[in-house]
Design an enzyme around this catalytic site. Sequence first.
Site, mmCIF file in Angstrom:
data_model
loop_
_atom_site.group_PDB
_atom_site.id
_atom_site.type_symbol
_atom_site.label_atom_id
_atom_site.label_comp_id
_atom_site.label_asym_id
_atom_site.label_seq_id
_atom_site.Cartn_x
_atom_site.Cartn_y
_atom_site.Cartn_z
ATOM 1 N N LYS A 121 0.846 -1.184 0.000
ATOM 2 C CA LYS A 121 0.000 0.000 0.000
ATOM 3 C C LYS A 121 0.885 1.238 0.000
ATOM 4 O O LYS A 121 2.071 1.159 0.294
ATOM 5 C CB LYS A 121 -0.909 0.014 1.236
ATOM 6 N N GLU A 130 -2.180 5.174 7.208
ATOM 7 C CA GLU A 130 -2.951 3.957 6.961
ATOM 8 C C GLU A 130 -2.483 2.829 7.881
ATOM 9 O O GLU A 130 -3.296 2.114 8.463
ATOM 10 C CB GLU A 130 -2.811 3.533 5.491
#
Length: 256
Positions: A121, A130
């Site tokens: 990611k 995140e």
Amino acid sequence: MEGAILVSAPSSPPSSTSIPSLILSQDELKKIAAYKAVEYVESGMVLGLGTGSTAKHAVDRIGDLLRQGKLHNIVGIPTSKRTHEQAVSVGIPLADLDSHPVIDLAIDGADEVDPNLNLVKGRGGSLLREKMVEGACRKFVVIVDESKLVKHLGGSGLAMPVEVVPFCWKFTAKRLQSLFEEAGCVAKLRASNGEAYVTDNGNYIVDLYFEEDIGDLKAASDAMLQLAGVVEHGMFLDMATTVIVAGELGITVKNK
């Protein structure tokens, strides 16, 4: 465990079982996966709200359900300034990890998913926040289209992001590249409009590109994090509990 669910065009409810009558775009597949993920959301939950083109559909859907009165008492923890602004615009009440250190459910996209549900990611630039939010959740649902599935992390040939402090970033980038020399690693500073891309945290991102499998992911993770100047990397190992994959023939739900 895996289960397949046939879906129709994205304007239809995600529980539809009709066969697609047209070729769906990548964004339509993302929307189908996002709507399916939101089915895991229940009233009263604290939610981690992801960042990126796929997660955007989930945030919009949660806002729609709040307005319709189908969800109540939702609290969102955004993973970026961009998601914060979007959530406010669709009426999702927001808080942070200081006030809600345990999150019921997080929904986010991913750039790569391997067979063990490990992720890459951060190509959207929000990997640090995140990882903080999604590392604090009881359940982490990942939404992707089938193009994101890889045999091993780095296998797409696209960037594996590493967030670094701006101070002597070239030195850090060279050390990162040397860590994975045997995998044919090339490290490049991410740029935006001709200048270094700056994260929400005021840092830079060095993107790593690999020609070969980097091998032991835990060892790779530890090696990167031990380098002074590295803030966080974009490998999310053993974090996803469910991955929802949208393809032309339907949705596959993969559970850890």
